[in-house]
Design a protein around this motif. Structure first.
Motif, PDB file in Angstrom:
ATOM      1  N   THR A 142       0.836  -1.201   0.000  1.00  0.00           N
ATOM      2  CA  THR A 142       0.000   0.000   0.000  1.00  0.00           C
ATOM      3  C   THR A 142       0.865   1.244   0.000  1.00  0.00           C
ATOM      4  OG1 THR A 142      -1.811  -1.125   1.124  1.00  0.00           O
ATOM      5  CG2 THR A 142      -1.780   1.274   1.253  1.00  0.00           C
ATOM      6  N   GLY A 143       1.956   1.218   0.765  1.00  0.00           N
ATOM      7  CA  GLY A 143       2.860   2.363   0.790  1.00  0.00           C
ATOM      8  C   GLY A 143       3.434   2.671  -0.583  1.00  0.00           C
ATOM      9  N   LYS A 144       3.806   1.639  -1.312  1.00  0.00           N
ATOM     10  CA  LYS A 144       4.328   1.838  -2.665  1.00  0.00           C
ATOM     11  C   LYS A 144       3.254   2.425  -3.567  1.00  0.00           C
ATOM     12  CE  LYS A 144       7.724  -1.923  -2.346  1.00  0.00           C
ATOM     13  NZ  LYS A 144       8.118  -3.256  -2.849  1.00  0.00           N
ATOM     14  N   ALA A 145       2.023   1.923  -3.414  1.00  0.00           N
ATOM     15  CA  ALA A 145       0.922   2.427  -4.236  1.00  0.00           C
ATOM     16  C   ALA A 145       0.636   3.895  -3.920  1.00  0.00           C
ATOM     17  CB  ALA A 145      -0.334   1.580  -4.007  1.00  0.00           C
ATOM     18  N   VAL A 146       0.730   4.256  -2.635  1.00  0.00           N
ATOM     19  CA  VAL A 146       0.512   5.637  -2.226  1.00  0.00           C
ATOM     20  C   VAL A 146       1.516   6.562  -2.904  1.00  0.00           C
ATOM     21  CG1 VAL A 146       0.777   7.232  -0.281  1.00  0.00           C
ATOM     22  CG2 VAL A 146      -0.615   5.171  -0.019  1.00  0.00           C
ATOM     23  N   GLN A 181       3.378   5.995  -5.611  1.00  0.00           N
ATOM     24  CA  GLN A 181       3.231   5.996  -7.069  1.00  0.00           C
ATOM     25  C   GLN A 181       2.034   6.839  -7.509  1.00  0.00           C
ATOM     26  OE1 GLN A 181       3.016   1.807  -7.983  1.00  0.00           O
ATOM     27  NE2 GLN A 181       5.226   1.487  -7.737  1.00  0.00           N
ATOM     28  N   ALA A 182       1.023   6.955  -6.622  1.00  0.00           N
ATOM     29  CA  ALA A 182      -0.181   7.726  -6.960  1.00  0.00           C
ATOM     30  C   ALA A 182      -0.065   9.190  -6.560  1.00  0.00           C
ATOM     31  CB  ALA A 182      -1.404   7.094  -6.288  1.00  0.00           C
ATOM     32  N   GLY A 183       1.086   9.589  -6.017  1.00  0.00           N
ATOM     33  CA  GLY A 183       1.299  10.997  -5.701  1.00  0.00           C
ATOM     34  C   GLY A 183       1.172  11.372  -4.246  1.00  0.00           C
ATOM     35  N   GLY A 184       0.965  10.383  -3.366  1.00  0.00           N
ATOM     36  CA  GLY A 184       0.907  10.646  -1.938  1.00  0.00           C
ATOM     37  C   GLY A 184       2.277  10.509  -1.301  1.00  0.00           C
ATOM     38  N   ASP A 214      -2.378  12.050   1.497  1.00  0.00           N
ATOM     39  CA  ASP A 214      -2.785  12.043   0.091  1.00  0.00           C
ATOM     40  C   ASP A 214      -2.272  13.306  -0.616  1.00  0.00           C
ATOM     41  OD1 ASP A 214      -4.591  14.188   0.413  1.00  0.00           O
ATOM     42  OD2 ASP A 214      -6.343  12.891   0.581  1.00  0.00           O
ATOM     43  N   PRO A 215      -2.414  13.414  -1.926  1.00  0.00           N
ATOM     44  CA  PRO A 215      -1.870  14.572  -2.652  1.00  0.00           C
ATOM     45  C   PRO A 215      -2.451  15.914  -2.227  1.00  0.00           C
ATOM     46  CG  PRO A 215      -2.311  12.777  -4.177  1.00  0.00           C
ATOM     47  CD  PRO A 215      -2.924  12.384  -2.866  1.00  0.00           C
ATOM     48  N   GLY A 216      -3.650  15.903  -1.608  1.00  0.00           N
ATOM     49  CA  GLY A 216      -4.275  17.136  -1.148  1.00  0.00           C
ATOM     50  C   GLY A 216      -3.920  17.501   0.280  1.00  0.00           C
ATOM     51  N   PHE A 218      -6.711   9.192  -6.756  1.00  0.00           N
ATOM     52  CA  PHE A 218      -5.721   8.672  -5.808  1.00  0.00           C
ATOM     53  C   PHE A 218      -6.265   7.469  -5.042  1.00  0.00           C
ATOM     54  CE2 PHE A 218      -4.140   8.617  -1.411  1.00  0.00           C
ATOM     55  CZ  PHE A 218      -2.785   8.429  -1.635  1.00  0.00           C
ATOM     56  N   TYR A 219      -7.422   7.618  -4.429  1.00  0.00           N
ATOM     57  CA  TYR A 219      -7.924   6.548  -3.560  1.00  0.00           C
ATOM     58  C   TYR A 219      -8.423   5.336  -4.340  1.00  0.00           C
ATOM     59  CZ  TYR A 219      -7.364   9.597   0.472  1.00  0.00           C
ATOM     60  OH  TYR A 219      -6.824  10.391   1.468  1.00  0.00           O
ATOM     61  N   THR A 220      -8.953   5.543  -5.524  1.00  0.00           N
ATOM     62  CA  THR A 220      -9.332   4.380  -6.320  1.00  0.00           C
ATOM     63  C   THR A 220      -8.093   3.622  -6.781  1.00  0.00           C
ATOM     64  OG1 THR A 220      -9.499   5.765  -8.314  1.00  0.00           O
ATOM     65  CG2 THR A 220     -11.525   5.349  -7.098  1.00  0.00           C
ATOM     66  N   THR A 221      -7.008   4.340  -7.028  1.00  0.00           N
ATOM     67  CA  THR A 221      -5.751   3.683  -7.396  1.00  0.00           C
ATOM     68  C   THR A 221      -5.185   2.886  -6.226  1.00  0.00           C
ATOM     69  OG1 THR A 221      -5.198   5.398  -9.013  1.00  0.00           O
ATOM     70  CG2 THR A 221      -3.381   4.058  -8.196  1.00  0.00           C
ATOM     71  N   VAL A 222      -5.188   3.482  -5.044  1.00  0.00           N
ATOM     72  CA  VAL A 222      -4.575   2.844  -3.873  1.00  0.00           C
ATOM     73  C   VAL A 222      -5.433   1.718  -3.315  1.00  0.00           C
ATOM     74  CG1 VAL A 222      -3.826   3.230  -1.483  1.00  0.00           C
ATOM     75  CG2 VAL A 222      -3.263   4.900  -3.260  1.00  0.00           C
ATOM     76  N   PHE A 223      -6.748   1.941  -3.234  1.00  0.00           N
ATOM     77  CA  PHE A 223      -7.620   0.977  -2.559  1.00  0.00           C
ATOM     78  C   PHE A 223      -8.614   0.258  -3.465  1.00  0.00           C
ATOM     79  CE2 PHE A 223      -6.753   3.954   1.110  1.00  0.00           C
ATOM     80  CZ  PHE A 223      -5.977   3.052   1.841  1.00  0.00           C
ATOM     81  N   GLY A 224      -8.693   0.655  -4.729  1.00  0.00           N
ATOM     82  CA  GLY A 224      -9.619  -0.003  -5.638  1.00  0.00           C
ATOM     83  C   GLY A 224     -11.078   0.307  -5.363  1.00  0.00           C
TER      84      GLY A 224
END
Length: 263
Positions: A83-87, A89-92, A112-114, A153-159
């Motif tokens: 999950t950390g890697k996904a965060v 890669q998604a900009g977090g 998150d990015p915001g 972001f969240y759909t990428t990280v958590f589906g």
């Protein structure tokens, strides 16, 4: 609404970081009847909020002098490292990397990015909150200056699955988020876009909603015991009656009396 049938991506834990845990425990006991139970001498002051013997939230001292009191929402993960890697890669970004909590599980903190902070929980012997819904956490809501960015972001990280719903008065769109494949029955939160002037320091945050039988009565207690009213009790069609507050230390939270319980 939330259930404790936890799956990856669903909220499964929530805790409050406080400068004065004794005062915070007393405040939330007045509001919700929660009892604070220490997690033990090795837990650094961390403990559990319980209602009728069931864990509904947790409380601990702030670990950073510069940190602000606030609630942190945790989402379940099967692999905190992945999950950390996904965060990233998604900009977090990573606030703190995965760590073991005895045999209870693994936790990690992200942003998150915001700028909204959140955490993940990889269950061990502790599978998550015992109780959600009545008397506990019932909904989670992200306030952000960029809802589309957050949704991506969240759909990428958590589906997560997402569904847009128009807000009253043509004032934008509210995004309902659900566990993957869960549809409306699996919804557990929402994403709402706000102007930077409506956010603390212009930064997004996750806000918990706690389900109560009488929003007005609990709102009166929240104010009487030192909380600040952000939005007084208000009827929301199709949802129920809600109120938004800051507790005496400035942590944001919300109350909800679901519409079905008002009938």
């Amino acid at each position: 609404m939330l259930t404790n049938d936890y799956v990856p991506g669903a909220p499964d834990w929530i805790d409050l970081g406080s400068r004065d845990t004794a005062a915070a425990a007393a405040y939330y006991k007045e509001l919700f009847g929660w009892e604070f139970v220490s997690a033990g001498p090795d837990a650094g002051g961390y403990g559990l909020f319980q209602l009728a013997g069931q864990t509904v939230a947790a409380l601990g001292p702030l670990q950073d002098d510069n940190a602000k009191p606030g609630w942190t929402v945790y989402f379940e993960t099967a692999d905190a490292e992945a999950t950390g890697k996904a965060v990233e890669q998604a900009g977090g970004s990573v606030r703190f990397p995965p760590m073991d909590v005895f045999d209870q599980g693994r936790l990690a903190g992200y942003t998150d990015p915001g700028g909204a902070e959140f955490a993940v929980w990889q269950p061990g012997t502790n599978k998550g909150l015992d109780r959600v819904g009545a008397g506990g956490l019932c909904w989670t809501e992200l306030y952000t200056t960029d809802a589309e960015q957050a949704k991506t972001f969240y759909t990428t990280v958590f589906g997560w699955d997402t569904e847009g719903m128009p807000l009253p008065g043509d004032s934008g769109t509210y995004t309902v988020v659900s566990r993957a494949g869960g549809g409306q029955e699996g919804s557990h939160g929402g994403i709402m876009q706000l102007g930077a002037d409506m956010l603390p320091d212009g930064v997004g945050y996750w806000q918990p909603y706690f389900a109560v039988a009488d929003c007005d009565a609990v709102a009166a207690k929240a104010a009487a015991h030192g909380g600040s009213t952000v939005m007084p009790p208000t009827d929301m069609a199709g949802v129920g009656r809600i109120a938004l507050f800051k507790d005496p230390e400035g942590a944001y939270f919300a109350l909800l009396t679901p519409e079905e319980s008002m009938a």
